[in-house]
Design a protein around this motif. Structure first.
Motif, PDB file in Angstrom:
ATOM      1  N   ALA A  39       0.830  -1.207   0.000  1.00  0.00           N
ATOM      2  CA  ALA A  39       0.000   0.000   0.000  1.00  0.00           C
ATOM      3  C   ALA A  39       0.861   1.252   0.000  1.00  0.00           C
ATOM      4  CB  ALA A  39      -0.923  -0.009   1.224  1.00  0.00           C
ATOM      5  N   VAL A  40       1.917   1.246   0.807  1.00  0.00           N
ATOM      6  CA  VAL A  40       2.813   2.404   0.894  1.00  0.00           C
ATOM      7  C   VAL A  40       3.454   2.678  -0.465  1.00  0.00           C
ATOM      8  CG1 VAL A  40       4.921   3.315   1.937  1.00  0.00           C
ATOM      9  CG2 VAL A  40       3.285   2.033   3.343  1.00  0.00           C
ATOM     10  N   VAL A  41       3.970   1.625  -1.087  1.00  0.00           N
ATOM     11  CA  VAL A  41       4.674   1.782  -2.362  1.00  0.00           C
ATOM     12  C   VAL A  41       3.707   2.153  -3.483  1.00  0.00           C
ATOM     13  CG1 VAL A  41       6.160   0.642  -4.052  1.00  0.00           C
ATOM     14  CG2 VAL A  41       6.468   0.186  -1.611  1.00  0.00           C
ATOM     15  N   LEU A  42       2.494   1.604  -3.454  1.00  0.00           N
ATOM     16  CA  LEU A  42       1.513   1.933  -4.490  1.00  0.00           C
ATOM     17  C   LEU A  42       1.195   3.427  -4.467  1.00  0.00           C
ATOM     18  CD1 LEU A  42      -1.583  -0.065  -5.559  1.00  0.00           C
ATOM     19  CD2 LEU A  42      -1.810   2.358  -5.113  1.00  0.00           C
ATOM     20  N   TRP A  43       0.898   3.975  -3.295  1.00  0.00           N
ATOM     21  CA  TRP A  43       0.562   5.395  -3.217  1.00  0.00           C
ATOM     22  C   TRP A  43       1.781   6.278  -3.482  1.00  0.00           C
ATOM     23  CZ3 TRP A  43      -4.096   6.992  -3.853  1.00  0.00           C
ATOM     24  CH2 TRP A  43      -5.152   6.169  -3.515  1.00  0.00           C
ATOM     25  N   VAL A  87       8.846  -2.463  -2.864  1.00  0.00           N
ATOM     26  CA  VAL A  87       8.035  -3.209  -1.906  1.00  0.00           C
ATOM     27  C   VAL A  87       8.938  -4.019  -0.977  1.00  0.00           C
ATOM     28  CG1 VAL A  87       6.356  -5.079  -1.623  1.00  0.00           C
ATOM     29  CG2 VAL A  87       5.974  -3.316  -3.346  1.00  0.00           C
ATOM     30  N   LEU A  88       9.932  -4.713  -1.538  1.00  0.00           N
ATOM     31  CA  LEU A  88      10.871  -5.488  -0.722  1.00  0.00           C
ATOM     32  C   LEU A  88      11.638  -4.576   0.237  1.00  0.00           C
ATOM     33  CD1 LEU A  88      12.375  -7.936  -3.385  1.00  0.00           C
ATOM     34  CD2 LEU A  88      10.613  -8.433  -1.679  1.00  0.00           C
ATOM     35  N   PHE A  89      12.078  -3.436  -0.269  1.00  0.00           N
ATOM     36  CA  PHE A  89      12.831  -2.482   0.552  1.00  0.00           C
ATOM     37  C   PHE A  89      11.970  -1.970   1.704  1.00  0.00           C
ATOM     38  CE2 PHE A  89      14.772   1.907   0.967  1.00  0.00           C
ATOM     39  CZ  PHE A  89      15.943   1.475   1.560  1.00  0.00           C
ATOM     40  N   THR A  90      10.718  -1.649   1.410  1.00  0.00           N
ATOM     41  CA  THR A  90       9.800  -1.162   2.444  1.00  0.00           C
ATOM     42  C   THR A  90       9.508  -2.249   3.468  1.00  0.00           C
ATOM     43  OG1 THR A  90       8.796   0.336   0.832  1.00  0.00           O
ATOM     44  CG2 THR A  90       7.556  -0.082   2.849  1.00  0.00           C
ATOM     45  N   ARG A 213      -5.537   0.774   1.547  1.00  0.00           N
ATOM     46  CA  ARG A 213      -6.007   2.027   2.132  1.00  0.00           C
ATOM     47  C   ARG A 213      -4.992   2.569   3.132  1.00  0.00           C
ATOM     48  NH1 ARG A 213     -11.654   0.168   4.490  1.00  0.00           N
ATOM     49  NH2 ARG A 213     -10.277  -1.579   5.029  1.00  0.00           N
ATOM     50  N   LEU A 214      -4.785   3.877   3.073  1.00  0.00           N
ATOM     51  CA  LEU A 214      -3.954   4.580   4.047  1.00  0.00           C
ATOM     52  C   LEU A 214      -4.817   5.634   4.737  1.00  0.00           C
ATOM     53  CD1 LEU A 214      -0.682   5.266   1.990  1.00  0.00           C
ATOM     54  CD2 LEU A 214      -1.176   3.296   3.445  1.00  0.00           C
TER      55      LEU A 214
END
Length: 317
Positions: A39-43, A87-90, A213-214
């Motif tokens: 979710a973080v990376v998508l936004w 995503v992997l990094f996050t 969702r964030l």
């Protein structure tokens, strides 16, 4: 690295860009612990894709006339080096400390050379392993507080594997970016990278049913993450490389892990052990020594000359 052109040295600007990458943990770490990494990376990619939208139409036009190899490279850069790698990094921040995942990204040059040998036909000489060996030992010391007593099932090991996976995908982006840069410019690659990345992340979210969702309170952090260690650092880095000698640029890039270490210690209270500080020093020294050797030696560790254009930058950033 690019060749130096006239107009004044910009080593300082490389250091500024690298420092911005090192600030990533300020926003990525807290976001990763509260929300799904996907979710973080998508936004983050939503913001980046919107910012580079003016570059997208010309980029698509040039891509349509490019060879199939360039098209495939762009697809892998966007889906792998931009979407999956981030995503992997996050996720590494979610299970590990805020310092190790970032410093392990300094392994990228070594991984990129290995991939260049596989994908671009570059040949590694014996001297390469003189730099690679110490760097791997340093990475081990950095990752594990007790390097002689390691459990691969531990959160520390999992975070390290995620970070190295991200570094490998970003290194692949660098190598494939060299290939694609023969037909596409930096703006083209940047616009296509983030757009393909966003499409990939959206498809993954739909297939896996991940909650993306964030909360509105996360919006400022996502925006800063995309703007500062993301687009701003990338643009400054490429502006600087054209007027900075490779040897000086490599030294200036040390601002990245040093800033990351300071952020970890001052903002998050992380306290690496003595062996971890030694490991960090060994990793950085090995990578810098390799870069200096490749720039100055009559017989470099890689047989083929390195291309002038660099593809995806390392931050991940």
């Amino acid at each position: 690295m690019m060749n130096v052109r006239g107009g004044g040295d910009r080593t300082w600007l490389v250091a500024v860009a690298a420092s911005l990458w090192g600030l990533s943990a300020l926003w990525r770490g807290p976001l990763a612990r509260e929300f799904e990494p996907l979710a973080v990376v998508l936004w983050e990619h939503v913001v980046l894709a919107v910012l580079v939208l003016p570059w997208l139409v010309p980029a698509v036009r040039r891509l349509r006339t490019a060879t199939w190899r360039t098209r495939l490279a762009v697809l892998i850069i966007g889906a792998g080096s931009s979407a999956l790698a981030t995503v992997l990094f996050t996720a590494a921040f979610r299970v590990g400390d805020p310092i190790t995942p970032q410093v392990l990204q300094k392994l990228q040059p070594l991984i990129a050379l290995l991939l260049a040998a596989l994908l671009l036909g570059e040949r590694l000489r014996r001297g390469f392993w003189l730099f690679c060996g110490p760097a791997l030992i340093g990475a081990w010391l950095l990752t594990f507080p007790e390097p002689l007593s390691v459990s691969l099932a531990s959160a520390t090991a999992q975070a390290a594997l995620l970070a190295i996976g991200a570094a490998s995908l970003w290194a692949a982006g660098t190598v494939l970016g060299r290939l694609a840069s023969a037909e596409l410019g930096f703006r083209d690659l940047t616009a296509l990278r983030f757009t393909v990345g966003l499409i990939t992340l959206t498809v993954i979210a739909m297939v896996t049913g991940t909650d993306v969702r964030l909360s509105w309170s996360a919006a400022p952090s996502v925006l800063l993450l995309a703007l500062v260690p993301g687009l701003l650092a990338l643009v400054l880095y490429y502006l600087a490389l054209g007027r900075t000698a490779a040897s000086r640029a490599t030294l200036a890039e040390l601002a990245f892990p040093l800033t990351a270490a300071l952020v970890g210690v001052l903002a998050f209270g992380t306290r690496p052990g003595v062996s971890q500080w030694i490991g960090m020093a060994v990793v950085l020294a090995s990578v810098v020594a390799l870069a200096l050797h490749e720039h100055r030696a009559e017989r470099p560790a890689v047989a083929q000359p390195r291309l002038e254009k660099v593809g995806a930058a390392s931050s991940g950033a």
